[in-house]
Design an enzyme around this catalytic site. Structure first.
Site, short mmCIF file in Angstrom:
data_model
loop_
_atom_site.label_atom_id
_atom_site.label_comp_id
_atom_site.label_asym_id
_atom_site.label_seq_id
_atom_site.Cartn_x
_atom_site.Cartn_y
_atom_site.Cartn_z
N CYS A 103 -2.78 58.76 6.41
CA CYS A 103 -3.21 57.73 7.35
C CYS A 103 -4.23 56.83 6.66
O CYS A 103 -4.62 57.06 5.51
CB CYS A 103 -3.81 58.36 8.61
SG CYS A 103 -5.31 59.33 8.31
N CYS A 106 -7.34 58.37 5.13
CA CYS A 106 -7.22 58.97 3.80
C CYS A 106 -7.52 57.94 2.72
O CYS A 106 -8.16 58.26 1.71
CB CYS A 106 -5.81 59.53 3.60
SG CYS A 106 -5.35 60.86 4.72
N ASP A 514 -5.14 19.10 -16.05
CA ASP A 514 -5.72 19.08 -17.38
C ASP A 514 -4.65 18.51 -18.33
O ASP A 514 -3.47 18.51 -17.99
CB ASP A 514 -6.10 20.51 -17.79
CG ASP A 514 -6.54 20.60 -19.23
OD1 ASP A 514 -7.40 19.81 -19.63
OD2 ASP A 514 -5.98 21.45 -19.95
N ASP A 705 -5.45 25.40 -18.31
CA ASP A 705 -5.04 26.54 -19.13
C ASP A 705 -6.14 27.11 -20.02
O ASP A 705 -5.97 28.19 -20.57
CB ASP A 705 -3.88 26.12 -20.04
CG ASP A 705 -4.34 25.28 -21.21
OD1 ASP A 705 -5.13 24.35 -20.99
OD2 ASP A 705 -3.92 25.56 -22.35
N ASP A 709 -11.45 25.27 -18.48
CA ASP A 709 -10.91 24.95 -17.16
C ASP A 709 -11.26 26.01 -16.11
O ASP A 709 -11.02 25.80 -14.92
CB ASP A 709 -9.38 24.82 -17.23
CG ASP A 709 -8.94 23.65 -18.09
OD1 ASP A 709 -9.62 22.62 -18.06
OD2 ASP A 709 -7.93 23.78 -18.80
#
Length: 810
Positions: A103, A106, A514, A705, A709
């Site tokens: 449950c 737990c 970018d 990337d 950034d």
């Protein structure tokens, strides 16, 4: 009757004394194992577990020596390779599967207990899959200590195994089918007895036979109420223990009210008060609806499980390659970085690696969404989970187990599934209030009809009210659609790593790109070549590659790659002039390659041809003159122009931010038709630019990337990090583009908007259904079995509508 064990609820054997001290009172355990586990939980300050749990734990046994030895083995770095990821310093993260979870309490107990261990940095357990992610500092704590701590409170943890997980899910589905089968068989038999009673004219069936039919209906309904309907009781009890009302509360009240009212009528021979047929029918319909709904919901979450199962269990390892081509089959979990593997056509790549020999086509569709097979040659990299299609490949392993890109994808998906979107939280809150109002409406209905008609008639109308307006459809409207859309996005290579990403993506007004690595490939390439009028027997690019063959400079690598592995002439007396170029002798002739003025010192000045303004120009020449000019630069992605056009056609404002020089940024912006751009932008400038847009009321999507950034990705309303970018950028992004094909952004935007439309449709349907069904039920026009049919159909309609998002667009 013996007293039940405080921990596992099994009977305490006579004469046994295993006391547990709990909240100023003494409880009894059935054995020393349960006593030790319970006292550990209580002494850790986690005694609230026993107040909130809904099921008794499994019988606890003392930890055997064999188990302790097995746990200690997990500290081996070699054994951890398949399921433990190493982060900076001594920080590690493991994916574990927990056994014994019954449950939500737990889950709470395990999370709190493990968090108390010194050195644990975080732990999250998924209740639906029982999969746990644990981060810890290995300099302070060993994995065996974490596993031992979990075992001490009566649970078992082991490395996540998709096969074992699938077996557990199959057991759950089998149990659900058994409950459904019992309810269906009972319903059919009870209806065989009920139909003659309904169809026969009044008094046509003699009383003794009539009551025999009623008693037979009671006997057949009993297993339905005591076995098939147990999931509804458990859910209701769990909700009541946490002092809330959930979706199953009105269902449980309706089932028990109808059953005991019918039993009372049977015992007191009230002829028109026995409705065991309705009880068995609406339990069957409810279970049938729940089962179909669970099948549909499982289908929406298949993306993660498919990824987990991609890596094969065994691989072909080469020993002594290239001198020997003999292979032996070994477990994928035992493969170490640096090993050489043979990947046959049709086999799945088990690890990240670099191709040493061979050329083939590789299918990465499940990982990146790219449906077209990608050609791979010697020197190229391949990722775990991709499928080799045409020819054998010899692979040198670079990353294994939890360090592979595939494992990172699964971690991101787990993170996304663990977060609950704002819309889902709002729907759950509204559903809880709705249930409370429904219970009040049911009570008012019973009182009203009791005054107008009779308590017996009022009872069945009240049962119909309780069942017909169960808010299952309302609570499923949002999560079902979001789960389906997340799975679809994973198929096309867009991973959702934050719960809010989809709903926010559908509302954006501005898209900020970018430049380097996002709109462009982020690596130097040969963009153009302009050769002089006089010809040479050796192509200019081959001469340039020969001069640069020992250099690791990005321009040198770009020129070497452009030569396409052509045979290179021998170069002697090679000298490097830092910042200017290189000089060497080829076939007795002195050549220079580098800046035009450096080459002109040897070749003489020559007018430079028109080349891309954003490129770096490199000249090649000898004493006879300049032979060629090369334009080297970062190339625009093929899909960039079309994507920008589509975004602007949708009414979105597009912006370009870059740290590059103004000329390069302005030229690219003009080429793409981007009116809003900024060059020479530092990370602080980018952050300020996006913040200014947001202050003006814009909802901003940011794509980037690099490390620089990361701050602006975190600041944007929703961010998309390139899969080939830095780890920091991916960690900051709300979504990750695994295939680096920015054209998928258009599909993600369309899917996000479609998802919001389907959520609104689902919420509208759930609202309209309840607004229509509830008054009809209160007015007495809906029978209990018809109410259960309507509720099941309503939930299935919502889930089926959400499943439309699973289909991959062609």
């Amino acid at each position: 009757m013996n007293q039940p064990c405080f921990h596992c609820h099994l009977p305490v054997p006579a004469g046994q004394d295993f006391p547990i001290r709990y909240r100023q009172r003494t409880e009894q355990a059935c054995c020393a194992g349960c006593q030790a586990v319970a006292q550990t939980i209580i002494d850790s300050g986690l005694g609230d577990y026993y107040q909130h749990r809904t099921d008794g734990q499994q019988k606890a046994e003392a930890l055997p020596a064999e188990l302790l030895q097995q746990i200690a083995l997990y500290d081996s770095d070699k054994l951890q390779q398949s399921f433990v990821r190493h982060e900076d310093g001594a920080v590690r993260e493991a994916t574990l599967m927990l056994e014994g979870i019954t449950c939500a309490a737990c889950v709470w107990l395990n999370e709190q207990h493990v968090r108390q261990l010194p050195g644990v940095l975080g732990v999250d357990i998924n209740y639906s899959s029982h999969r746990a992610r644990v981060r810890w500092d290995n300099s302070q704590l060993q994995l065996s200590q974490i596993l031992h701590a979990i075992a001490e409170i009566g649970y078992r943890a082991h490395p996540y195994d998709s096969a074992r997980q699938e077996a557990a899910q199959q057991r759950e589905r089998k149990q659900a089918l058994n409950r459904l089968w019992v309810a269906g068989l009972s319903m059919m038999q009870v209806m065989m007895y009920a139909v003659p009673i309904y169809m026969a004219p009044e008094g046509d069936i003699e009383p003794q036979w009539l009551w025999i039919l009623h008693w037979a209906s009671f006997v057949l309904t009993l297993p339905v109420v005591l076995y098939s309907a147990v999931p509804f009781y458990r859910a209701t009890w769990r909700d009541l223990k946490t002092r809330r009302v959930g979706m199953d509360t009105p269902v449980t009240i309706g089932i028990l009210t109808a059953f005991f009212a019918s039993l009372w009528a049977l015992l007191h021979k009230v002829e028109h008060g026995v409705y065991f047929d309705s009880v068995s029918m609406f339990i069957f319909l409810l279970l049938g609806g729940r089962y179909l709904e669970s099948m549909a919901r499982r289908k929406t979450g298949e993306a993660t499980e498919r990824l987990v199962k991609l890596v094969p269990a065994f691989v072909h390892q080469l020993d002594g390659w290239p001198h020997s081509h003999e292979t032996r089959e070994v477990a994928a979990a035992n493969v170490e970085p640096g090993a050489q593997l043979l990947i046959k056509p049709g086999e799945t790549v088990p690890c990240d690696g670099r191709i040493l020999d061979g050329h083939s086509s590789v299918d990465e569709a499940l990982l990146t969404g790219e449906s077209t097979p990608i050609r791979k040659d010697a020197g190229d990299t391949v990722i775990a989970g991709s499928v080799n299609q045409t020819s054998p490949l010899v692979l040198s392993v670079t990353q294994t187990g939890s360090d592979t890109r595939l494992a990172g994808i699964v971690r991101l998906l787990d993170q996304a599934m663990a977060e609950k979107p704002q819309l889902a939280k709002l729907a759950d809150r509204f559903a809880a209030w709705f249930v409370a109002l429904l219970l009040l409406a049911a009570a008012g209905t019973y009182l009203g009809w009791s005054l107008l008609d009779s308590p017996q008639h009022a009872l069945w109308i009240t049962v119909a009210v309780l069942v017909v307006s169960c808010p299952c459809a309302l609570s499923l409207a949002t999560p079902a659609a979001l789960t389906a859309a997340t799975g679809h996005l994973a198929q096309i290579g867009v991973l959702t790593t934050r719960g809010h990403a989809l709903e926010t993506l559908a509302k954006i007004s501005d898209v900020v790109f970018d430049k380097t690595g996002t709109l462009t490939h982020g690596r130097m390439q040969l963009l153009a070549t302009q050769e002089a009028a006089h010809a040479e027997p050796t192509p200019a690019i081959v001469l340039a590659a020969a001069l640069e063959q020992s250099s690791e400079h990005p321009i040198a690598r770009a020129l070497s790659a452009a030569a396409h592995d052509a045979p290179l002439p021998t170069v002697s007396a090679l000298r490097n002039q830092p910042g200017r170029g290189v000089e060497g002798s080829i076939a007795g002739q002195c050549w220079r390659l580098g800046q035009p003025d450096f080459v002109a010192e040897l070749s003489g000045a020559a007018p430079q041809p028109a080349l891309p303004a954003t490129a770096t120009v490199v000249a090649l020449g000898d004493a006879r003159g300049i032979k060629a000019w090369f334009a080297v630069g970062d190339q625009l992605r093929d899909s960039a122009t079309a994507l920008i056009g589509r975004l602007q056609a949708q009414g979105l404002r597009v912006h370009l931010l870059s740290g590059d020089a103004k000329l390069a940024v302005a030229t690219l912006a003009a080429e793409l038709g981007i009116a809003h751009y900024r060059a020479g932008a530092t990370p602080e400038d980018k952050l300020a630019y996006v913040s200014q847009l947001q202050q003006g009321g814009a909802r901003v999507l940011m794509l980037g990337d690099g490390v620089n950034d990361a701050p602006v990705l975190a600041r944007a309303d929703v961010s998309l990090a390139m899969g080939g970018g830095t780890d920091v950028a991916r960690a900051s992004g709300d979504m990750v583009l695994m295939g680096d094909d920015i054209a998928q952004l258009s599909g993600a935007l369309a899917l996000a908007r479609r998802t919001m439309r389907i959520i609104r449709q689902n919420l509208l349907w759930a609202a309209v259904y309840n607004l229509v069904a509830l008054p009809l039920a209160i007015a007495g026009h809906v029978t209990p079995w018809l109410a259960s049919l309507g509720m099941a159909a309503s939930s299935l309609l919502v889930v089926s509508n959400a499943l439309r998002l699973v289909k991959r667009s062609k």
